[in-house]
Motif scaffolding. Structure first.
Motif, PDB file in Angstrom:
ATOM      1  N   THR A 101     -42.347  -3.249  40.514  1.00  0.00           N
ATOM      2  CA  THR A 101     -42.230  -1.795  40.488  1.00  0.00           C
ATOM      3  C   THR A 101     -41.256  -1.329  39.403  1.00  0.00           C
ATOM      4  OG1 THR A 101     -41.898   0.152  41.917  1.00  0.00           O
ATOM      5  CG2 THR A 101     -40.343  -1.666  42.156  1.00  0.00           C
ATOM      6  N   ASP A 102     -41.375  -0.056  39.025  1.00  0.00           N
ATOM      7  CA  ASP A 102     -40.523   0.507  37.981  1.00  0.00           C
ATOM      8  C   ASP A 102     -39.257   1.142  38.532  1.00  0.00           C
ATOM      9  OD1 ASP A 102     -42.638  -0.094  36.161  1.00  0.00           O
ATOM     10  OD2 ASP A 102     -43.632   1.764  36.800  1.00  0.00           O
ATOM     11  N   PHE A 103     -39.252   1.443  39.831  1.00  0.00           N
ATOM     12  CA  PHE A 103     -38.110   2.130  40.442  1.00  0.00           C
ATOM     13  C   PHE A 103     -38.039   1.742  41.909  1.00  0.00           C
ATOM     14  CE2 PHE A 103     -36.101   5.728  42.619  1.00  0.00           C
ATOM     15  CZ  PHE A 103     -34.984   5.970  41.817  1.00  0.00           C
ATOM     16  N   ALA A 104     -36.850   1.346  42.363  1.00  0.00           N
ATOM     17  CA  ALA A 104     -36.660   0.959  43.758  1.00  0.00           C
ATOM     18  C   ALA A 104     -35.558   1.811  44.360  1.00  0.00           C
ATOM     19  CB  ALA A 104     -36.291  -0.524  43.867  1.00  0.00           C
ATOM     20  N   PHE A 105     -35.845   2.389  45.538  1.00  0.00           N
ATOM     21  CA  PHE A 105     -34.923   3.321  46.199  1.00  0.00           C
ATOM     22  C   PHE A 105     -34.881   2.951  47.675  1.00  0.00           C
ATOM     23  CE2 PHE A 105     -34.141   8.030  47.393  1.00  0.00           C
ATOM     24  CZ  PHE A 105     -32.780   7.910  47.172  1.00  0.00           C
ATOM     25  N   SER A 106     -33.720   2.498  48.160  1.00  0.00           N
ATOM     26  CA  SER A 106     -33.657   1.928  49.501  1.00  0.00           C
ATOM     27  C   SER A 106     -32.374   2.316  50.222  1.00  0.00           C
ATOM     28  CB  SER A 106     -33.755   0.400  49.423  1.00  0.00           C
ATOM     29  OG  SER A 106     -33.538  -0.190  50.684  1.00  0.00           O
ATOM     30  N   SER A 107     -32.480   2.461  51.537  1.00  0.00           N
ATOM     31  CA  SER A 107     -31.314   2.736  52.373  1.00  0.00           C
ATOM     32  C   SER A 107     -30.539   1.465  52.700  1.00  0.00           C
ATOM     33  CB  SER A 107     -31.750   3.428  53.674  1.00  0.00           C
ATOM     34  OG  SER A 107     -32.701   2.636  54.364  1.00  0.00           O
ATOM     35  N   ALA A 108     -31.083   0.288  52.363  1.00  0.00           N
ATOM     36  CA  ALA A 108     -30.389  -0.982  52.606  1.00  0.00           C
ATOM     37  C   ALA A 108     -29.458  -1.253  51.426  1.00  0.00           C
ATOM     38  CB  ALA A 108     -31.387  -2.120  52.788  1.00  0.00           C
ATOM     39  N   MET A 109     -28.268  -0.704  51.488  1.00  0.00           N
ATOM     40  CA  MET A 109     -27.317  -0.835  50.383  1.00  0.00           C
ATOM     41  C   MET A 109     -27.060  -2.295  50.041  1.00  0.00           C
ATOM     42  SD  MET A 109     -24.421   2.024  51.338  1.00  0.00           S
ATOM     43  CE  MET A 109     -23.650   1.936  49.705  1.00  0.00           C
ATOM     44  N   ASP A 110     -26.912  -3.123  51.066  1.00  0.00           N
ATOM     45  CA  ASP A 110     -26.577  -4.525  50.832  1.00  0.00           C
ATOM     46  C   ASP A 110     -27.703  -5.252  50.098  1.00  0.00           C
ATOM     47  OD1 ASP A 110     -28.238  -4.257  53.044  1.00  0.00           O
ATOM     48  OD2 ASP A 110     -26.969  -5.423  54.405  1.00  0.00           O
ATOM     49  N   LEU A 111     -28.951  -5.006  50.481  1.00  0.00           N
ATOM     50  CA  LEU A 111     -30.071  -5.682  49.829  1.00  0.00           C
ATOM     51  C   LEU A 111     -30.261  -5.200  48.394  1.00  0.00           C
ATOM     52  CD1 LEU A 111     -32.691  -5.798  52.733  1.00  0.00           C
ATOM     53  CD2 LEU A 111     -31.309  -7.681  51.834  1.00  0.00           C
ATOM     54  N   GLN A 112     -30.009  -3.920  48.144  1.00  0.00           N
ATOM     55  CA  GLN A 112     -30.121  -3.416  46.775  1.00  0.00           C
ATOM     56  C   GLN A 112     -29.054  -4.045  45.878  1.00  0.00           C
ATOM     57  OE1 GLN A 112     -33.178  -2.157  46.612  1.00  0.00           O
ATOM     58  NE2 GLN A 112     -32.654  -0.156  45.754  1.00  0.00           N
ATOM     59  N   VAL A 113     -27.833  -4.137  46.389  1.00  0.00           N
ATOM     60  CA  VAL A 113     -26.766  -4.759  45.603  1.00  0.00           C
ATOM     61  C   VAL A 113     -27.057  -6.239  45.381  1.00  0.00           C
ATOM     62  CG1 VAL A 113     -24.324  -5.424  45.631  1.00  0.00           C
ATOM     63  CG2 VAL A 113     -24.989  -3.089  46.197  1.00  0.00           C
TER      64      VAL A 113
END
Length: 333
Positions: A65-77
């Motif tokens: 994907t070109d953009f990822a937006f998630s409420s899982a702060m830990d997984l995004q980091v």
């Protein structure tokens, strides 16, 4: 799929997000009004699935994907820390808060406090608790009203509930006395915010502890018997985190969308239209950064920083210790 408004394009932006479809549609339509030549393929995913797909697709070399937006702060980091995100600098990066930007690869875009929600008729004769000490006092002085009528997340099944409790433990030495008191009062645990809000608004529960403020504020608008309070002792704040994957097929389009959401227009849209609170200090200066929940003046706000410190929450031994202590305290021991 959101076709390009211009009707003639082969330019497609791919987005993976944990934001509900109805909320996402408002943002996507606004973005397409500025960029009518761009079609958007939007996929609403569970946070764990979003993380897994980006890793698997990137490792396979097929592009992701070109953009990822998630409420899982830990997984995004974790994605950013493990090399699955690319640095992007937008026009607003220089003024973005330090806690909300990690190495220009992971950006917090919302500002969502943990709140107390309460059933207004149950507190018609007295003020609802506004601090953790108030909550302890209310439970001790009103055992009949409190018994079986306090709710919170089941932190073994709710990612945001676990994150809130982990931060409580870091910030407040007396938190386990609070949890034990809730346990003695027969606290009810639920995996989702909606299950808690439904029971608070109809009076089955009198008060909910550490609920996600964005959803609570929206629910309170539609259910007048439900009220919310931002805790006056300290208020934990979490965020939805955006990044551009290293394996994005069109990172330029992902960066364009990120720039829009960080702009004054994008932050205003998140805050006012979606009741998700703005990180942008410029937008926050124009209105309550709690998305209209209440004035934050005087509150001790404790945002969870976008940093590798979040990776500690993913450590299995750390998680096991916290859950064990939670279960011991909630049993009233």
């Amino acid at each position: 799929m959101f076709p390009a408004p211009s009707g003639e394009t082969d330019t497609e932006l791919s987005i993976y997000s944990s934001l509900d479809d109805d909320r996402a549609e408002i943002i996507l339509s606004a973005f397409q009004r500025r960029h009518p030549e761009i079609a958007i393929r939007y996929e609403n995913l569970l946070t764990g699935d979003l993380h897994r797909r980006i890793v698997e697709e990137t490792d396979a070399g097929t592009g992701t994907t070109d953009f990822a937006f998630s409420s899982a702060m830990d997984l995004q980091v974790k994605l950013a820390n493990d090399g699955y995100a690319r640095p992007v600098v937008t026009a607003d990066t220089p003024t973005w808060p330090d806690w909300a930007n990690w190495r220009d690869t992971a950006y917090a875009l919302t500002f969502e406090p943990a709140v107390f929600a309460y059933h207004r008729p149950s507190f018609a004769q007295a003020d609802p608790p506004a601090t953790r000490a108030d909550l302890m006092r209310w439970m001790a002085e009103n055992p009949d009203k409190a018994q079986g009528r306090i709710g919170t997340y089941d932190i073994s099944r709710s990612g945001v509930g676990y994150l809130f409790m982990a931060r409580d433990q870091e910030l407040y030495p007396g938190i386990w006395q609070v949890v034990a008191a809730m346990g003695r009062a027969g606290v009810q645990q639920f995996p989702t915010t909606s299950e808690l809000l439904e029971r608070i608004s109809d009076g089955r529960l009198a008060i909910g502890y550490n609920l996600l403020g964005s959803y609570t504020a929206e629910w309170a608008r539609q259910h007048p018997d439900l009220g919310l309070i931002l805790p006056r002792d300290f208020t934990v704040v979490v965020s939805r985190v955006a990044l551009i994957p290293a394996g994005a097929k069109r990172p330029d389009l992902g960066a364009e969308f990120l720039a829009y959401l960080m702009s004054n227009e994008g932050q205003t849209l998140l805050s006012r239209t979606l009741r998700l609170s703005a990180v942008s200090l410029e937008v926050a200066g124009q209105q309550s950064p709690a998305g209209g929940m209440q004035d934050l003046a005087g509150l001790r706000l404790k945002p969870v920083p976008v940093s590798p410190g979040l990776l500690a929450y993913l450590d299995q031994s750390t998680r096991a210790r916290l859950l064990a202590r939670w279960n011991e305290a909630i049993s009233g021991r």
